[in-house]
Design an enzyme around this catalytic site. Sequence first.
Site, PDB file in Angstrom:
ATOM      1  N   HIS A  56      42.223  44.442  42.017  1.00 58.45           N
ATOM      2  CA  HIS A  56      41.944  46.457  42.266  1.00 58.45           C
ATOM      3  C   HIS A  56      43.220  47.687  42.050  1.00 58.45           C
ATOM      4  CE1 HIS A  56      39.252  43.814  45.746  1.00 58.45           C
ATOM      5  NE2 HIS A  56      38.636  44.549  44.876  1.00 58.45           N
ATOM      6  N   CYS A 121      41.416  33.093  39.659  1.00 61.18           N
ATOM      7  CA  CYS A 121      43.028  32.898  39.676  1.00 61.18           C
ATOM      8  C   CYS A 121      43.429  31.267  40.418  1.00 61.18           C
ATOM      9  CB  CYS A 121      44.059  34.010  40.472  1.00 61.18           C
ATOM     10  SG  CYS A 121      45.199  33.433  41.704  1.00 61.18           S
ATOM     11  N   HIS A 149      35.431  42.014  50.857  1.00 62.72           N
ATOM     12  CA  HIS A 149      36.166  41.608  50.342  1.00 62.72           C
ATOM     13  C   HIS A 149      35.504  39.962  49.015  1.00 62.72           C
ATOM     14  CE1 HIS A 149      39.765  40.572  47.514  1.00 62.72           C
ATOM     15  NE2 HIS A 149      39.878  41.284  48.374  1.00 62.72           N
ATOM     16  N   GLU A 151      36.643  38.182  47.012  1.00 61.84           N
ATOM     17  CA  GLU A 151      37.599  36.761  46.871  1.00 61.84           C
ATOM     18  C   GLU A 151      37.098  35.876  48.298  1.00 61.84           C
ATOM     19  OE1 GLU A 151      41.938  36.359  46.991  1.00 61.84           O
ATOM     20  OE2 GLU A 151      41.572  34.830  48.295  1.00 61.84           O
ATOM     21  N   THR A 217      43.524  35.265  49.797  1.00 62.00           N
ATOM     22  CA  THR A 217      44.884  34.461  50.004  1.00 62.00           C
ATOM     23  C   THR A 217      46.091  36.579  49.325  1.00 62.00           C
ATOM     24  OG1 THR A 217      44.517  35.462  47.365  1.00 62.00           O
ATOM     25  CG2 THR A 217      44.405  33.142  47.920  1.00 62.00           C
ATOM     26  N   CYS A 258      49.510  32.509  49.177  1.00 60.82           N
ATOM     27  CA  CYS A 258      49.744  32.866  47.375  1.00 60.82           C
ATOM     28  C   CYS A 258      51.519  33.457  47.622  1.00 60.82           C
ATOM     29  CB  CYS A 258      49.066  34.203  46.965  1.00 60.82           C
ATOM     30  SG  CYS A 258      49.542  34.938  45.716  1.00 60.82           S
ATOM     31  N   SER A 288      43.813  44.942  49.218  1.00 55.21           N
ATOM     32  CA  SER A 288      43.661  44.507  49.856  1.00 55.21           C
ATOM     33  C   SER A 288      45.342  44.452  50.239  1.00 55.21           C
ATOM     34  CB  SER A 288      43.205  42.917  50.666  1.00 55.21           C
ATOM     35  OG  SER A 288      43.111  41.986  51.493  1.00 55.21           O
ATOM     36  N   ASN A 289      45.966  43.836  49.197  1.00 54.07           N
ATOM     37  CA  ASN A 289      47.333  43.064  49.700  1.00 54.07           C
ATOM     38  C   ASN A 289      48.319  44.700  49.347  1.00 54.07           C
ATOM     39  OD1 ASN A 289      48.843  43.468  46.011  1.00 54.07           O
ATOM     40  ND2 ASN A 289      46.660  42.808  45.990  1.00 54.07           N
ATOM     41  N   SER A 350      48.439  43.737  42.568  1.00 57.46           N
ATOM     42  CA  SER A 350      47.801  43.954  41.046  1.00 57.46           C
ATOM     43  C   SER A 350      47.802  45.757  40.136  1.00 57.46           C
ATOM     44  CB  SER A 350      45.762  44.916  42.107  1.00 57.46           C
ATOM     45  OG  SER A 350      45.977  45.711  42.973  1.00 57.46           O
TER      46      SER A 350
HETATM   47  S1  SF4 Z   1      47.415  37.695  44.737  1.00 56.62           S
HETATM   48 FE1  SF4 Z   1      48.399  36.184  44.629  1.00 56.62          FE
HETATM   49  S2  SF4 Z   1      45.850  34.689  44.754  1.00 56.62           S
HETATM   50 FE2  SF4 Z   1      45.787  36.486  44.379  1.00 56.62          FE
HETATM   51  S3  SF4 Z   1      45.725  37.123  41.918  1.00 56.62           S
HETATM   52 FE3  SF4 Z   1      47.358  37.275  42.743  1.00 56.62          FE
HETATM   53  S4  SF4 Z   1      48.284  35.247  42.556  1.00 56.62           S
HETATM   54 FE4  SF4 Z   1      46.106  35.186  42.447  1.00 56.62          FE
END
Ligand code: SF4
Length: 381
Positions: A56, A121, A149, A151, A217, A258, A288-289, A350
Amino acid sequence: MKKDFTPTLLDLGPLQIYLARHFGFCYGVENAIEIAFRTVEENPGKRIFLLSEMIHNPQVNADLQSHGVQFMQDNYGKQIIPFSGLTADDIVIIPAFGTTLQLEKKLSQLGIETEKYNTTCPFVEKVWNRSEQIAKKNYTIIIHGKPKHEETRATFSHAAANAPSVVVKDMEQTIELAKYIKGEKSVEQFHEEFKGQYSENFDVTKDLERIGVVNQTTMLASDTQAIADYLKQVMAEKHGLTSINVDERFADTRDTLCYATLENQQAVSGMLQTDADLAMVVGGYNSSNTSHLVELCEEKLPTYFISSEEKILSEKEILHYNFHTKEELLTTGFLPNKKPVKILITSGASCPDALVEGIINKLIYLSDLKIPTEQLIEKFQ
Ligand code: SF4
Protein backbone atom coordinates in the site's frame (compact mmCIF):
# COMPACT_ATOMS: atom_id res chain seq x y z
CA MET A 1 17.06 -8.92 25.67
CA LYS A 2 14.98 -5.85 26.39
CA LYS A 3 14.77 -3.76 23.23
CA ASP A 4 15.52 -0.06 23.18
CA PHE A 5 12.65 1.97 21.72
CA THR A 6 14.13 5.42 22.39
CA PRO A 7 13.88 7.60 19.27
CA THR A 8 16.92 9.02 17.50
CA LEU A 9 17.26 12.78 17.93
CA LEU A 10 18.33 14.95 15.00
CA ASP A 11 19.15 18.08 16.94
CA LEU A 12 19.22 20.98 14.50
CA GLY A 13 18.89 23.73 17.07
CA PRO A 14 15.53 25.42 16.43
CA LEU A 15 14.26 22.21 14.80
CA GLN A 16 14.44 18.95 16.68
CA ILE A 17 13.39 15.81 14.89
CA TYR A 18 12.84 12.58 16.77
CA LEU A 19 12.95 9.56 14.48
CA ALA A 20 11.28 6.39 15.70
CA ARG A 21 13.76 3.64 16.62
CA HIS A 22 12.03 1.30 14.15
CA PHE A 23 10.14 2.58 11.15
CA GLY A 24 9.51 1.89 7.49
CA PHE A 25 10.06 -1.16 5.31
CA CYS A 26 9.65 -4.56 6.84
CA TYR A 27 11.18 -7.81 5.62
CA GLY A 28 8.01 -8.87 3.77
CA VAL A 29 7.73 -5.66 1.79
CA GLU A 30 11.43 -5.52 0.88
CA ASN A 31 11.31 -9.12 -0.24
CA ALA A 32 8.19 -8.54 -2.35
CA ILE A 33 9.63 -5.47 -4.06
CA GLU A 34 12.88 -7.27 -4.79
CA ILE A 35 11.07 -10.25 -6.35
CA ALA A 36 8.84 -7.95 -8.41
CA PHE A 37 11.71 -5.95 -9.89
CA ARG A 38 13.75 -9.12 -10.49
CA THR A 39 10.79 -10.61 -12.32
CA VAL A 40 10.63 -7.54 -14.57
CA GLU A 41 14.36 -7.74 -15.24
CA GLU A 42 14.44 -11.46 -15.99
CA ASN A 43 11.42 -11.49 -18.28
CA PRO A 44 11.82 -8.92 -21.02
CA GLY A 45 8.97 -8.93 -23.49
CA LYS A 46 6.60 -10.84 -21.20
CA ARG A 47 3.38 -9.39 -19.88
CA ILE A 48 3.67 -9.06 -16.11
CA PHE A 49 0.64 -8.59 -13.89
CA LEU A 50 0.23 -8.06 -10.21
CA LEU A 51 -2.88 -9.51 -8.63
CA SER A 52 -3.39 -6.23 -6.80
CA GLU A 53 -1.27 -3.40 -5.44
CA MET A 54 2.11 -4.76 -4.42
CA ILE A 55 2.04 -2.96 -1.13
CA HIS A 56 0.00 0.00 0.00
CA ASN A 57 2.38 2.64 -1.20
CA PRO A 58 1.59 4.80 -4.24
CA GLN A 59 5.24 5.60 -5.08
CA VAL A 60 6.34 1.96 -5.12
CA ASN A 61 3.30 0.94 -7.15
CA ALA A 62 3.79 3.79 -9.63
CA ASP A 63 7.41 2.72 -10.02
CA LEU A 64 6.34 -0.82 -10.85
CA GLN A 65 3.73 0.44 -13.30
CA SER A 66 6.36 2.56 -15.01
CA HIS A 67 8.30 -0.68 -15.60
CA GLY A 68 5.29 -2.12 -17.40
CA VAL A 69 3.70 -4.04 -14.53
CA GLN A 70 -0.12 -3.99 -14.63
CA PHE A 71 -2.46 -4.33 -11.65
CA MET A 72 -5.33 -6.80 -12.09
CA GLN A 73 -7.47 -5.76 -9.12
CA ASP A 74 -7.90 -2.76 -6.93
CA ASN A 75 -7.41 -2.95 -3.16
CA TYR A 76 -10.88 -4.28 -2.53
CA GLY A 77 -10.78 -7.14 -5.00
CA LYS A 78 -12.58 -5.23 -7.79
CA GLN A 79 -11.36 -6.48 -11.15
CA ILE A 80 -9.57 -3.95 -13.35
CA ILE A 81 -8.16 -6.43 -15.88
CA PRO A 82 -10.31 -9.53 -16.46
CA PHE A 83 -8.80 -12.99 -15.89
CA SER A 84 -10.18 -13.99 -19.29
CA GLY A 85 -7.51 -11.78 -20.88
CA LEU A 86 -4.65 -13.86 -19.41
CA THR A 87 -2.73 -16.60 -21.20
CA ALA A 88 -0.36 -19.28 -19.90
CA ASP A 89 2.55 -17.15 -21.17
CA ASP A 90 1.77 -14.32 -18.77
CA ILE A 91 3.35 -13.81 -15.38
CA VAL A 92 1.14 -13.02 -12.41
CA ILE A 93 2.83 -11.88 -9.20
CA ILE A 94 1.06 -12.54 -5.92
CA PRO A 95 1.56 -9.58 -3.58
CA ALA A 96 2.99 -9.57 -0.05
CA PHE A 97 -0.48 -9.89 1.54
CA GLY A 98 -0.98 -13.24 -0.25
CA THR A 99 -4.16 -14.22 -2.02
CA THR A 100 -7.19 -16.44 -1.70
CA LEU A 101 -7.19 -20.14 -2.56
CA GLN A 102 -9.93 -19.42 -5.10
CA LEU A 103 -7.73 -16.99 -7.02
CA GLU A 104 -4.75 -19.32 -6.87
CA LYS A 105 -6.95 -22.06 -8.35
CA LYS A 106 -8.24 -19.76 -11.06
CA LEU A 107 -4.68 -18.88 -12.11
CA SER A 108 -3.55 -22.47 -12.17
CA GLN A 109 -6.58 -23.39 -14.31
CA LEU A 110 -5.39 -20.77 -16.77
CA GLY A 111 -2.01 -22.52 -16.84
CA ILE A 112 -0.27 -19.72 -14.98
CA GLU A 113 2.46 -20.80 -12.63
CA THR A 114 2.34 -18.69 -9.49
CA GLU A 115 4.83 -20.39 -7.20
CA LYS A 116 7.92 -18.70 -8.61
CA TYR A 117 6.29 -15.27 -8.45
CA ASN A 118 4.59 -15.58 -5.12
CA THR A 119 5.74 -12.77 -2.81
CA THR A 120 3.43 -13.68 0.07
CA CYS A 121 5.17 -12.61 3.25
CA PRO A 122 6.32 -15.51 5.47
CA PHE A 123 4.72 -13.76 8.44
CA VAL A 124 1.35 -13.87 6.69
CA GLU A 125 1.94 -17.55 5.91
CA LYS A 126 2.74 -18.07 9.57
CA VAL A 127 -0.80 -16.90 10.40
CA TRP A 128 -2.21 -19.35 7.84
CA ASN A 129 -0.14 -22.18 9.33
CA ARG A 130 -1.24 -21.28 12.83
CA SER A 131 -4.88 -21.28 11.70
CA GLU A 132 -4.37 -24.70 10.17
CA GLN A 133 -2.86 -26.04 13.38
CA ILE A 134 -5.75 -24.87 15.54
CA ALA A 135 -8.26 -25.99 12.90
CA LYS A 136 -6.84 -29.51 13.19
CA LYS A 137 -7.67 -29.37 16.89
CA ASN A 138 -11.26 -28.44 16.03
CA TYR A 139 -11.17 -24.82 17.00
CA THR A 140 -13.16 -22.28 14.99
CA ILE A 141 -10.98 -19.46 13.72
CA ILE A 142 -11.78 -15.87 14.61
CA ILE A 143 -9.81 -13.48 12.41
CA HIS A 144 -9.26 -9.97 13.72
CA GLY A 145 -8.86 -7.90 10.56
CA LYS A 146 -10.42 -5.49 8.12
CA PRO A 147 -12.94 -7.66 6.26
CA LYS A 148 -12.17 -6.15 2.86
CA HIS A 149 -8.39 -5.97 3.18
CA GLU A 150 -6.51 -8.30 0.78
CA GLU A 151 -4.59 -9.96 3.59
CA THR A 152 -7.70 -10.64 5.66
CA ARG A 153 -9.52 -12.02 2.61
CA ALA A 154 -6.54 -14.29 1.91
CA THR A 155 -6.27 -15.43 5.54
CA PHE A 156 -10.01 -15.98 5.68
CA SER A 157 -9.90 -18.14 2.56
CA HIS A 158 -7.05 -20.28 3.94
CA ALA A 159 -8.65 -20.55 7.37
CA ALA A 160 -12.10 -21.40 5.96
CA ALA A 161 -10.58 -24.28 3.97
CA ASN A 162 -9.80 -25.99 7.28
CA ALA A 163 -12.36 -24.82 9.83
CA PRO A 164 -15.40 -22.63 10.36
CA SER A 165 -14.11 -19.06 10.30
CA VAL A 166 -15.42 -15.61 11.05
CA VAL A 167 -13.87 -12.14 10.75
CA VAL A 168 -14.26 -9.47 13.43
CA LYS A 169 -13.14 -5.99 12.55
CA ASP A 170 -12.87 -4.51 16.03
CA MET A 171 -13.75 -4.87 19.70
CA GLU A 172 -17.27 -3.59 19.07
CA GLN A 173 -17.95 -6.45 16.69
CA THR A 174 -16.22 -8.90 19.03
CA ILE A 175 -18.61 -7.93 21.83
CA GLU A 176 -21.50 -8.66 19.45
CA LEU A 177 -19.96 -12.01 18.49
CA ALA A 178 -19.68 -12.87 22.17
CA LYS A 179 -23.46 -12.48 22.46
CA TYR A 180 -23.83 -15.44 20.07
CA ILE A 181 -21.35 -17.44 22.17
CA LYS A 182 -23.51 -16.68 25.21
CA GLY A 183 -26.70 -17.52 23.29
CA GLU A 184 -28.07 -14.00 23.64
CA LYS A 185 -28.72 -13.38 19.95
CA SER A 186 -30.39 -15.38 17.20
CA VAL A 187 -29.03 -17.22 14.16
CA GLU A 188 -30.87 -14.79 11.87
CA GLN A 189 -29.24 -11.83 13.57
CA PHE A 190 -25.82 -13.43 13.09
CA HIS A 191 -26.39 -13.92 9.36
CA GLU A 192 -27.39 -10.31 9.00
CA GLU A 193 -24.76 -8.80 11.29
CA PHE A 194 -21.78 -10.80 10.03
CA LYS A 195 -22.85 -10.95 6.40
CA GLY A 196 -19.83 -11.63 4.16
CA GLN A 197 -17.61 -12.28 7.19
CA TYR A 198 -18.27 -15.95 7.96
CA SER A 199 -17.45 -19.18 6.14
CA GLU A 200 -19.95 -21.27 4.20
CA ASN A 201 -22.24 -23.41 6.36
CA PHE A 202 -21.12 -21.61 9.52
CA ASP A 203 -23.41 -22.84 12.29
CA VAL A 204 -23.48 -20.19 14.97
CA THR A 205 -25.16 -22.56 17.41
CA LYS A 206 -22.28 -25.07 17.23
CA ASP A 207 -19.26 -23.38 15.73
CA LEU A 208 -18.48 -21.08 18.64
CA GLU A 209 -17.90 -23.86 21.18
CA ARG A 210 -14.11 -23.88 20.72
CA ILE A 211 -12.34 -20.87 19.28
CA GLY A 212 -8.93 -19.34 18.58
CA VAL A 213 -7.99 -15.84 17.42
CA VAL A 214 -5.54 -14.96 14.65
CA ASN A 215 -5.10 -11.54 13.09
CA GLN A 216 -4.35 -9.53 10.01
CA THR A 217 -0.66 -8.98 10.72
CA THR A 218 -0.88 -5.20 10.55
CA MET A 219 -3.60 -4.62 13.12
CA LEU A 220 -2.90 -2.72 16.30
CA ALA A 221 -1.20 -5.32 18.50
CA SER A 222 -2.93 -4.08 21.63
CA ASP A 223 -6.35 -4.33 19.90
CA THR A 224 -5.81 -7.96 18.89
CA GLN A 225 -4.59 -8.75 22.38
CA ALA A 226 -7.63 -7.08 23.95
CA ILE A 227 -9.98 -9.00 21.61
CA ALA A 228 -8.28 -12.33 22.39
CA ASP A 229 -8.32 -11.62 26.15
CA TYR A 230 -11.98 -10.67 26.02
CA LEU A 231 -13.04 -13.78 24.11
CA LYS A 232 -10.95 -15.99 26.37
CA GLN A 233 -12.76 -14.52 29.35
CA VAL A 234 -16.15 -15.06 27.69
CA MET A 235 -15.31 -18.71 26.96
CA ALA A 236 -14.05 -19.26 30.52
CA GLU A 237 -17.24 -17.78 32.01
CA LYS A 238 -19.59 -19.62 29.64
CA HIS A 239 -17.97 -23.02 30.23
CA GLY A 240 -16.92 -22.59 33.86
CA LEU A 241 -13.20 -22.83 33.08
CA THR A 242 -10.15 -21.38 34.79
CA SER A 243 -6.78 -20.21 33.49
CA ILE A 244 -5.58 -23.81 33.95
CA ASN A 245 -8.05 -25.43 31.58
CA VAL A 246 -9.41 -22.57 29.41
CA ASP A 247 -7.38 -23.97 26.51
CA GLU A 248 -10.01 -26.69 26.21
CA ARG A 249 -12.16 -24.00 24.60
CA PHE A 250 -9.75 -21.24 23.65
CA ALA A 251 -6.60 -21.82 21.61
CA ASP A 252 -3.53 -19.78 22.49
CA THR A 253 -2.40 -17.98 19.33
CA ARG A 254 -0.49 -15.03 20.69
CA ASP A 255 2.38 -15.54 18.29
CA THR A 256 0.56 -14.47 15.11
CA LEU A 257 1.52 -10.81 15.49
CA CYS A 258 4.07 -9.73 12.88
CA TYR A 259 7.42 -8.61 14.32
CA ALA A 260 7.59 -5.48 12.12
CA THR A 261 4.11 -4.29 13.05
CA LEU A 262 4.88 -4.86 16.69
CA GLU A 263 8.29 -3.15 16.62
CA ASN A 264 7.02 -0.14 14.67
CA GLN A 265 4.15 0.23 17.15
CA GLN A 266 6.41 -0.20 20.18
CA ALA A 267 8.83 2.36 18.71
CA VAL A 268 5.95 4.84 18.40
CA SER A 269 5.03 4.28 22.04
CA GLY A 270 8.71 4.85 22.86
CA MET A 271 8.95 8.11 20.93
CA LEU A 272 5.66 9.36 22.41
CA GLN A 273 7.48 9.59 25.76
CA THR A 274 9.20 12.66 24.28
CA ASP A 275 7.80 16.04 25.10
CA ALA A 276 7.09 16.85 21.42
CA ASP A 277 4.86 19.39 19.66
CA LEU A 278 3.52 17.24 16.85
CA ALA A 279 3.93 13.95 15.03
CA MET A 280 4.22 13.13 11.35
CA VAL A 281 3.42 9.65 10.09
CA VAL A 282 4.49 8.84 6.55
CA GLY A 283 2.87 6.22 4.36
CA GLY A 284 0.24 5.34 1.75
CA TYR A 285 -3.24 6.51 2.71
CA ASN A 286 -4.67 3.00 2.27
CA SER A 287 -1.97 1.37 4.40
CA SER A 288 -3.44 -0.43 7.38
CA ASN A 289 -0.28 -0.59 9.48
CA THR A 290 0.43 3.11 8.90
CA SER A 291 -3.06 4.11 10.03
CA HIS A 292 -2.46 2.23 13.28
CA LEU A 293 0.71 4.23 13.91
CA VAL A 294 -1.36 7.38 13.32
CA GLU A 295 -3.94 6.13 15.81
CA LEU A 296 -1.27 5.73 18.49
CA CYS A 297 0.20 9.21 17.88
CA GLU A 298 -3.23 10.88 17.77
CA GLU A 299 -3.89 9.85 21.34
CA LYS A 300 -1.15 12.19 22.48
CA LEU A 301 -0.29 14.80 19.88
CA PRO A 302 -1.51 16.74 16.85
CA THR A 303 -0.67 14.16 14.15
CA TYR A 304 -0.24 14.59 10.40
CA PHE A 305 -0.56 11.50 8.19
CA ILE A 306 1.18 12.40 4.94
CA SER A 307 2.26 10.41 1.91
CA SER A 308 5.24 12.52 0.83
CA GLU A 309 7.10 15.80 1.32
CA GLU A 310 4.87 17.42 -1.31
CA LYS A 311 2.07 17.45 1.23
CA ILE A 312 3.99 20.01 3.28
CA LEU A 313 2.96 23.00 1.20
CA SER A 314 4.76 25.69 3.22
CA GLU A 315 5.89 26.41 6.79
CA LYS A 316 2.24 27.17 7.48
CA GLU A 317 0.20 24.72 5.41
CA ILE A 318 0.04 20.96 5.26
CA LEU A 319 -2.23 18.54 3.40
CA HIS A 320 -2.82 15.44 5.47
CA TYR A 321 -5.10 12.45 5.53
CA ASN A 322 -7.81 11.81 8.05
CA PHE A 323 -8.17 8.03 7.83
CA HIS A 324 -11.28 8.07 10.04
CA THR A 325 -13.25 10.17 7.54
CA LYS A 326 -11.13 9.11 4.53
CA GLU A 327 -10.47 12.64 3.35
CA GLU A 328 -7.46 14.80 2.80
CA LEU A 329 -7.52 17.98 4.88
CA LEU A 330 -5.66 21.25 4.66
CA THR A 331 -4.39 22.54 7.99
CA THR A 332 -2.93 26.01 8.42
CA GLY A 333 -0.43 26.78 11.19
CA PHE A 334 0.68 23.20 11.73
CA LEU A 335 4.14 24.29 12.94
CA PRO A 336 3.93 25.97 16.35
CA ASN A 337 5.45 29.40 16.67
CA LYS A 338 8.14 28.44 19.19
CA LYS A 339 11.74 27.33 19.31
CA PRO A 340 12.80 24.63 19.30
CA VAL A 341 9.99 22.86 17.48
CA LYS A 342 10.01 19.19 18.36
CA ILE A 343 8.64 16.83 15.72
CA LEU A 344 8.24 13.06 15.97
CA ILE A 345 8.53 11.14 12.69
CA THR A 346 7.75 7.55 11.79
CA SER A 347 6.61 5.66 8.72
CA GLY A 348 4.64 2.54 7.87
CA ALA A 349 5.98 -0.84 6.78
CA SER A 350 5.27 -0.07 3.13
CA CYS A 351 7.00 3.31 3.04
CA PRO A 352 10.43 3.73 1.42
CA ASP A 353 12.98 5.50 3.66
CA ALA A 354 13.62 8.02 0.87
CA LEU A 355 10.18 9.54 1.60
CA VAL A 356 11.08 10.09 5.24
CA GLU A 357 14.36 11.65 4.15
CA GLY A 358 12.45 13.92 1.75
CA ILE A 359 10.24 15.10 4.61
CA ILE A 360 13.19 15.80 6.90
CA ASN A 361 14.86 17.79 4.12
CA LYS A 362 11.66 19.75 3.49
CA LEU A 363 11.35 20.62 7.19
CA ILE A 364 14.97 21.75 7.25
CA TYR A 365 14.41 23.82 4.11
CA LEU A 366 11.27 25.44 5.54
CA SER A 367 12.99 26.15 8.84
CA ASP A 368 15.53 28.13 6.85
CA LEU A 369 18.39 26.27 8.51
CA LYS A 370 20.40 25.93 5.31
CA ILE A 371 22.18 22.81 6.52
CA PRO A 372 23.42 20.59 3.69
CA THR A 373 22.43 16.92 4.01
CA GLU A 374 26.14 15.87 3.99
CA GLN A 375 26.74 17.98 7.09
CA LEU A 376 23.75 16.37 8.77
CA ILE A 377 25.00 12.90 7.99
CA GLU A 378 28.42 13.76 9.46
CA LYS A 379 26.81 14.09 12.87
CA PHE A 380 26.02 10.39 12.78
CA GLN A 381 29.28 9.05 11.41
S1 SF4 B 1 4.02 -5.98 7.90
FE1 SF4 B 1 4.75 -7.98 8.65
S2 SF4 B 1 3.38 -9.47 7.71
FE2 SF4 B 1 3.11 -7.56 6.57
S3 SF4 B 1 4.55 -7.75 4.87
FE3 SF4 B 1 5.64 -6.73 6.54
S4 SF4 B 1 6.74 -8.37 7.67
FE4 SF4 B 1 5.14 -9.28 6.40
